[in-house]
Structures are given as structure tokens and as C-alpha cells.
Design an enzyme around this catalytic site. Structure first.
Site, PDB file in Angstrom:
ATOM      1  CE1 TYR A   1      -5.909  73.474  57.127  1.00 11.40           C
ATOM      2  CE2 TYR A   1      -7.033  71.803  55.821  1.00 11.40           C
ATOM      3  CZ  TYR A   1      -7.066  72.956  56.584  1.00 11.40           C
ATOM      4  OH  TYR A   1      -8.265  73.598  56.804  1.00 11.40           O
TER       5      TYR A   1
ATOM      6  NE  ARG B   1     -10.874  65.805  50.338  1.00 12.58           N
ATOM      7  CZ  ARG B   1     -11.777  66.676  50.778  1.00 12.58           C
ATOM      8  NH1 ARG B   1     -11.566  67.355  51.899  1.00 12.58           N
ATOM      9  NH2 ARG B   1     -12.898  66.866  50.118  1.00 12.58           N
TER      10      ARG B   1
ATOM     11  CD  GLN C   1      -9.507  64.515  56.004  1.00 11.45           C
ATOM     12  OE1 GLN C   1      -9.806  65.449  56.734  1.00 11.45           O
ATOM     13  NE2 GLN C   1      -9.810  64.492  54.709  1.00 11.45           N
TER      14      GLN C   1
ATOM     15  N   GLY D   1     -20.736  66.236  50.786  1.00  9.78           N
ATOM     16  CA  GLY D   1     -20.606  66.944  52.052  1.00  9.78           C
ATOM     17  C   GLY D   1     -21.868  67.710  52.375  1.00  9.78           C
ATOM     18  NE  ARG D   2     -21.237  72.407  49.008  1.00  6.76           N
ATOM     19  CZ  ARG D   2     -20.811  73.169  48.007  1.00  6.76           C
ATOM     20  NH1 ARG D   2     -21.093  74.462  48.006  1.00  6.76           N
ATOM     21  NH2 ARG D   2     -20.096  72.661  47.027  1.00  6.76           N
TER      22      ARG D   2
END
Length: 375
Positions: free
Chosen positions: A177, A229, A105, A321-322
Site C-alpha cells: 500500500y 506494520r 489500523q 488471523g485465520r
């Protein structure tokens, strides 16, 4: 192997690169805060990736900064110089060791970069508008030359990822971002070709995609995935609306990308701008472009049943993810017909067993309510 999870366990072929993965599960990009000070990967991170290299068909790294001016986290890895290639190769080799496909990424933090992480202590962005958070630095507005250099840096990052052995890159255009900052009417107040109208606010994201695609065509020499993304909305006013995002998604769908990864905390959640609008943002994006551009869904997908429900909606893949922090064997347990043995909470006494680096671990435990914990 349970017949109930046929969608999770079915292979998927990306339409542009032609690369095939053996399941619909994606290891979500998770910030580790654990790289070395020079931007190289640490041994602790390699152990973390090794523990999870069977956890998904597609394996995404933590984000890597394309320029030192874009470093947004302590312990973030870099893809900003050729000297980083051996470090990046360690990650790629580790992730690919069990047959999965590894993606880097690529990222620039823009105004979200902490001053203490930057060479000159000064963040940059589309415009000199601070983020709406306590103590946020006012960024310096980027010059035309800096914008062009940054776009080129994304292309160079893709080249380095290819040279390091990655199977592709994900362009990080989400989560407030730099790429999102150029698209947002909150952070982009420019009046030149890089800002103003919706179309001009798309210019930087689209230029980054073009630079990455051109670099891949020139330097990869093999099938190579390029994904993007995206975040559907912002709470700021002015801020990105779902209508803005659907327009961007339609344009991205014409760019020859392999997928669009929709970044939300809950896949089924409605608008963060209008509580009366309860339609899933990810579903809206899928309905707009998903028949031509594969969509990866993410957000509060914890059980195999929930994963199948999301895949039933037409979404191509689901990112975890988690769940893969808590149980790196999540997918293996489904493959072996033992889904009931999937761990549902993070064992707070098992950091070493889970191979989670200490800085990342401490961040997880301090983030109240984000992870279910098993004391």
C-alpha cells in the site's frame, strides 16, 4: 491453566505508552469487506468484533482509509472525517468491552485502490508506475501538496482514533500500500526529496510516523500506542530488499514507536527474492531492532505450541488471523486448560455462529487453500 503456555499467557507492557495487555496474543487486522457505503461500520462488523473481543490482549481493526482517495476495498471503513468518529467509537467500545486494548489500523491504498472505489476513478502513488498485476491502473504521480496533505491526514486519523476511544493506532506501512509504495524503488521513481536514494525513499514513511506521533502528543491526552506494520521484501525488480527494510527498521526504532508488526504469510519463511536464503525475515528484523523495539510476529502460527516456539525466539507478541476466524475462543481455551479443543478448520456450515459477515465469508471460501475447511 497449563504451565506449558506461560509465554502466551504472560502480560506485556509497551515501552513507550506504558500500556499493559494481559497476554501475548494479537487479533490480526482482517479485511471484512463489510462496512457501509459511506465508510461507517455495519452491524455485521460489530457482531464480528464482539465475538472476538476476548480473543487477544491487543485487538486490531481492519484497516481504515485516511482519505477517500486511499480506499482500497469495497466495504472498507473510513477515518477520513470527523463524521466517522461515532462509527469508530462503536468499534472501539465493542473491542474494549472485555478489557482488551483496541487499535485502529490507519491506511491509504495508493496504486492498489480499485478505480471504482475512488471519487474520481483515478488512483495515486509516489510515481506513475502500475503494479505488476493484470489490468492494474497506472496511478497518477502525487504532487508535493498532495503528499503533504496525505501525511497530515494520517495525523488527523490518529486524532480521530483517540477521540473515538481507541487505545492506539497501527500505521499500515506494509502489503504494497501507499507507505510501502513510497519506500519501494519499483513504485517510487521520483527525483525530488521524496524519492531516489534509500534515505529519500524513507522520507514519506518517517514523515507519516512523525505526524502521527505529533498528533497523539497534542490530542490523545492519555497513554496511546503507536505501532507500525512493515513488509520485509518485494518480488519486483527493482524492489524492496531485506537490507532496505533493516535500514528502515533501524530508523523506525529511533522514533519512539511501541512496536513493529512484521507482515509475512509464514513467520519462519525465508526470502521471497532468493530461495537459497532461508533465514526467517521476521527473525532478521527482530535481531536488528527487537531488543529496543518490540516485534510482533505473524504468519501460519496455528497451535499454542507454535505460538510458544515463536515467543521463545524473542518475539514480543504473536498476531493470529485465520486462527481467530476459525475459533474465536482460541485464547480462552488455553486459559481454561483445554487447548486440545481448539478448532483447526473453518466449519463451512457455521457462518452465523462465528459471526463472520457475509462478504468476508464469501471471500474466505473463494480463496482456495488459504483456510483449512471442515465440510
Amino acid at each position: 491453566m497449563s504451565k506449558n503456555y506461560n509465554k502466551i499467557l504472560s502480560p506485556f507492557t509497551f515501552p513507550v505508552s506504558g500500556i499493559t495487555v494481559d497476554s501475548r496474543v494479537v487479533l490480526a487486522p482482517m479485511t471484512t469487506f463489510s462496512g457501509n457505503a459511506d465508510g461507517t461500520v455495519s452491524d455485521a462488523e460489530i457482531a464480528y468484533y464482539k465475538e472476538r473481543n476476548r480473543s487477544a490482549g491487543l485487538l486490531l481493526t481492519a484497516c481504515a482509509y485516511v482519505l477517500p482517495q486511499g480506499k482500497a476495498f469495497p466495504g472498507q471503513i473510513g477515518v477520513h472525517a470527523d463524521e466517522m468518529i461515532p462509527s469508530l467509537k462503536r468499534i472501539a467500545d465493542t473491542l474494549k468491552a472485555n478489557g482488551g486494548k483496541a487499535l485502529l489500523q490507519i491506511h491509504h491504498g495508493g496504486r492498489m485502490c480499485p478505480p471504482e472505489e475512488l471519487p474520481d476513478g483515478q488512483s495515486v502513488s509516489a510515481s506513475a508506475v502500475a503494479a505488476l498485476r493484470e489490468g492494474a491502473q497506472v496511478p497518477r504521480e502525487m504532487t508535493e501538496t498532495e503528499i503533504e496533505e496525505t501525511i497530515a491526514a494520517y495525523g488527523e486519523a490518529a486524532r480521530r482514533a483517540a477521540e473515538a476511544g481507541f487505545d492506539g493506532v497501527e500505521i499500515h506501512g506494509a502489503n504494497t500500500y501507499l507507505i510501502q509504495q513510497f519506500f519501494s524503488p519499483h513504485s517510487n521513481r521520483r527525483t525530488d526529496k521524496w524519492g531516489g536514494s534509500l534515505e529519500k525513499r524513507m522520507a514519506f514513511p518517517l514523515a507519516v510516523v512523525d505526524a502521527v506521533k505529533a498528533s497523539v502528543k497534542k490530542s490523545a491526552g492519555r497513554p496511546f500506542i503507536v505501532g507500525y506494520r512493515i513488509s520485509p521484501e518485494e518480488t519486483e525488480n527493482p524492489g524492496i530488499t531485506i537490507q532496505d527494510t533493516l535500514a528502515l527498521a533501524e530508523t523506525l526504532a529511533q522514533k519512539g514507536l511501541d512496536y513493529l508488526h512484521v507482515s509475512v504469510m509464514d513467520f519462519w519463511a525465508g526470502s521471497m527474492r532468493d530461495e537459497k536464503d532461508t533465514e526467517s525475515r521476521a527473525k532478521l528484523i527482530y535481531e536488528k531492532v527487537g531488543r529496543g523495539l518490540p516485534v510482533i510476529g505473524v504468519g501460519s502460527i496455528t497451535s499454542p505450541e507454535q505460538a510458544e516456539e515463536v515467543l521463545d525466539s524473542g518475539i514480543s507478541m504473536i498476531a493470529l488471523g485465520r486462527e481467530l476466524l476459525i475459533d474465536p475462543q482460541w485464547l480462552d481455551k488455553i486459559k481454561s486448560g483445554k487447548p486440545e479443543s481448539i478448532e483447526k478448520a473453518l466449519d463451512v456450515h457455521n457462518r452465523e455462529g462465528l459471526k463472520i459477515p457475509a462478504p468476508m465469508w464469501n471471500g474466505l471460501l473463494s480463496r482456495t487453500g488459504w483456510l483449512p475447511l471442515k465440510e
